[in-house]
Motif scaffolding. Structure first.
Motif, PDB file in Angstrom:
ATOM      1  N   MET A   1       0.836  -1.166   0.000  1.00  0.00           N
ATOM      2  CA  MET A   1       0.000   0.000   0.000  1.00  0.00           C
ATOM      3  C   MET A   1       0.888   1.239   0.000  1.00  0.00           C
ATOM      4  N   PHE A   2       0.399   2.278  -0.664  1.00  0.00           N
ATOM      5  CA  PHE A   2       1.130   3.536  -0.713  1.00  0.00           C
ATOM      6  C   PHE A   2       0.569   4.505   0.323  1.00  0.00           C
ATOM      7  N   TRP A   3       1.461   5.350   0.853  1.00  0.00           N
ATOM      8  CA  TRP A   3       1.105   6.326   1.880  1.00  0.00           C
ATOM      9  C   TRP A   3       1.720   7.670   1.517  1.00  0.00           C
ATOM     10  N   ALA A   4       0.923   8.725   1.634  1.00  0.00           N
ATOM     11  CA  ALA A   4       1.414  10.086   1.426  1.00  0.00           C
ATOM     12  C   ALA A   4       1.674  10.706   2.795  1.00  0.00           C
ATOM     13  N   ILE A   5       2.854  11.252   2.962  1.00  0.00           N
ATOM     14  CA  ILE A   5       3.236  11.905   4.214  1.00  0.00           C
ATOM     15  C   ILE A   5       3.441  13.385   3.894  1.00  0.00           C
ATOM     16  N   HIS A   6       2.595  14.217   4.442  1.00  0.00           N
ATOM     17  CA  HIS A   6       2.639  15.665   4.199  1.00  0.00           C
ATOM     18  C   HIS A   6       3.090  16.327   5.493  1.00  0.00           C
ATOM     19  N   CYS A   7       4.262  16.937   5.470  1.00  0.00           N
ATOM     20  CA  CYS A   7       4.863  17.514   6.677  1.00  0.00           C
ATOM     21  C   CYS A   7       5.042  19.010   6.505  1.00  0.00           C
ATOM     22  N   LEU A   8       4.744  19.759   7.560  1.00  0.00           N
ATOM     23  CA  LEU A   8       4.968  21.195   7.572  1.00  0.00           C
ATOM     24  C   LEU A   8       5.988  21.535   8.651  1.00  0.00           C
ATOM     25  N   ASP A   9       6.922  22.399   8.290  1.00  0.00           N
ATOM     26  CA  ASP A   9       7.986  22.792   9.219  1.00  0.00           C
ATOM     27  C   ASP A   9       7.475  23.770  10.268  1.00  0.00           C
ATOM     28  N   GLY A  40      10.324  15.060  -1.705  1.00  0.00           N
ATOM     29  CA  GLY A  40      10.963  16.341  -1.970  1.00  0.00           C
ATOM     30  C   GLY A  40      10.460  17.389  -1.003  1.00  0.00           C
ATOM     31  N   PRO A  41      11.171  18.509  -0.942  1.00  0.00           N
ATOM     32  CA  PRO A  41      10.746  19.574  -0.043  1.00  0.00           C
ATOM     33  C   PRO A  41       9.537  20.317  -0.616  1.00  0.00           C
ATOM     34  N   LEU A  42       8.656  20.726   0.267  1.00  0.00           N
ATOM     35  CA  LEU A  42       7.613  21.680  -0.097  1.00  0.00           C
ATOM     36  C   LEU A  42       8.257  23.051   0.045  1.00  0.00           C
ATOM     37  N   VAL A  43       7.999  23.942  -0.886  1.00  0.00           N
ATOM     38  CA  VAL A  43       8.630  25.251  -0.839  1.00  0.00           C
ATOM     39  C   VAL A  43       7.588  26.358  -0.884  1.00  0.00           C
ATOM     40  N   ALA A  44       7.988  27.509  -0.370  1.00  0.00           N
ATOM     41  CA  ALA A  44       7.139  28.698  -0.413  1.00  0.00           C
ATOM     42  C   ALA A  44       6.978  29.145  -1.866  1.00  0.00           C
ATOM     43  N   ASP A  45       6.111  30.095  -2.076  1.00  0.00           N
ATOM     44  CA  ASP A  45       5.849  30.587  -3.426  1.00  0.00           C
ATOM     45  C   ASP A  45       7.080  31.157  -4.110  1.00  0.00           C
ATOM     46  N   ASP A  46       8.141  31.449  -3.348  1.00  0.00           N
ATOM     47  CA  ASP A  46       9.373  31.949  -3.965  1.00  0.00           C
ATOM     48  C   ASP A  46      10.124  30.830  -4.692  1.00  0.00           C
ATOM     49  N   GLY A  47       9.696  29.575  -4.484  1.00  0.00           N
ATOM     50  CA  GLY A  47      10.296  28.440  -5.172  1.00  0.00           C
ATOM     51  C   GLY A  47      11.574  27.917  -4.566  1.00  0.00           C
ATOM     52  N   THR A  49      12.426  28.547  -0.653  1.00  0.00           N
ATOM     53  CA  THR A  49      12.398  28.433   0.803  1.00  0.00           C
ATOM     54  C   THR A  49      11.593  27.206   1.223  1.00  0.00           C
ATOM     55  N   ALA A  50      12.269  26.234   1.840  1.00  0.00           N
ATOM     56  CA  ALA A  50      11.591  25.010   2.282  1.00  0.00           C
ATOM     57  C   ALA A  50      10.615  25.326   3.412  1.00  0.00           C
ATOM     58  N   ILE A  51       9.409  24.776   3.301  1.00  0.00           N
ATOM     59  CA  ILE A  51       8.386  24.946   4.336  1.00  0.00           C
ATOM     60  C   ILE A  51       7.851  23.610   4.836  1.00  0.00           C
ATOM     61  N   GLY A  52       8.383  22.517   4.291  1.00  0.00           N
ATOM     62  CA  GLY A  52       7.913  21.198   4.688  1.00  0.00           C
ATOM     63  C   GLY A  52       8.447  20.133   3.756  1.00  0.00           C
ATOM     64  N   SER A  53       7.783  18.976   3.780  1.00  0.00           N
ATOM     65  CA  SER A  53       8.207  17.841   2.965  1.00  0.00           C
ATOM     66  C   SER A  53       6.988  17.067   2.499  1.00  0.00           C
ATOM     67  N   LEU A  54       7.113  16.469   1.319  1.00  0.00           N
ATOM     68  CA  LEU A  54       6.116  15.533   0.817  1.00  0.00           C
ATOM     69  C   LEU A  54       6.841  14.243   0.483  1.00  0.00           C
ATOM     70  N   ILE A  55       6.385  13.156   1.090  1.00  0.00           N
ATOM     71  CA  ILE A  55       7.028  11.854   0.890  1.00  0.00           C
ATOM     72  C   ILE A  55       5.934  10.842   0.590  1.00  0.00           C
ATOM     73  N   VAL A  56       6.122  10.052  -0.452  1.00  0.00           N
ATOM     74  CA  VAL A  56       5.237   8.930  -0.743  1.00  0.00           C
ATOM     75  C   VAL A  56       6.054   7.670  -0.518  1.00  0.00           C
ATOM     76  N   VAL A  57       5.514   6.779   0.316  1.00  0.00           N
ATOM     77  CA  VAL A  57       6.212   5.539   0.628  1.00  0.00           C
ATOM     78  C   VAL A  57       5.291   4.352   0.381  1.00  0.00           C
ATOM     79  N   GLU A  58       5.905   3.193   0.294  1.00  0.00           N
ATOM     80  CA  GLU A  58       5.165   1.935   0.248  1.00  0.00           C
ATOM     81  C   GLU A  58       5.428   1.214   1.563  1.00  0.00           C
TER      82      GLU A  58
END
Length: 103
Positions: A1-9, A40-47, A49-58
């Motif tokens: 099964m796949f899992w999406a991990i959405h993290c905010l700093d 990969g890192p989630l970034v602010a609208d400036d493209g 600045t890291a603001i979090g992470s998105l990871i998809v795992v099995e």
């Protein structure tokens, strides 16, 4: 099964993120725990600045993923303020197909 991990700093943790990044990245590539499929890192609208992470795992269970997230350097070093974990059912119509590797 796949899992999406959405993290905010947490605000103001750029230096912590930079310090923990090598260990975090090595852990993603280590081959232990859930199998990372995409990340990969989630970034602010400036493209940049890291603001979090998105990871998809099995992984087999949500608990396995939650334990893995709890042990991540971005968690243990206080970078991530929150991490949401959701089951992911990839669309058969997606331009990129996520597949389970052969044993």
């Amino acid at each position: 099964m796949f899992w999406a991990i959405h993290c905010l700093d947490r605000p103001g943790t750029a230096a912590l993120r930079a310090a923990a990044r090598p260990e975090h990245s090595a852990r993603l590539r280590s081959g232990t725990g859930p199998r990372p499929v995409f990340y990969g890192p989630l970034v602010a609208d400036d493209g940049t600045t890291a603001i979090g992470s998105l990871i998809v795992v099995e992984a087999g269970t949500r608990e396995e993923v939650a334990d893995w997230v709890a042990g991540d350097p971005f968690t243990t070093e206080g970078v991530w303020e929150r991490a949401d974990i959701n089951a992911l059912l990839p669309s058969q119509n997606a331009p990129v197909r996520l597949t389970t590797p052969a044993p």
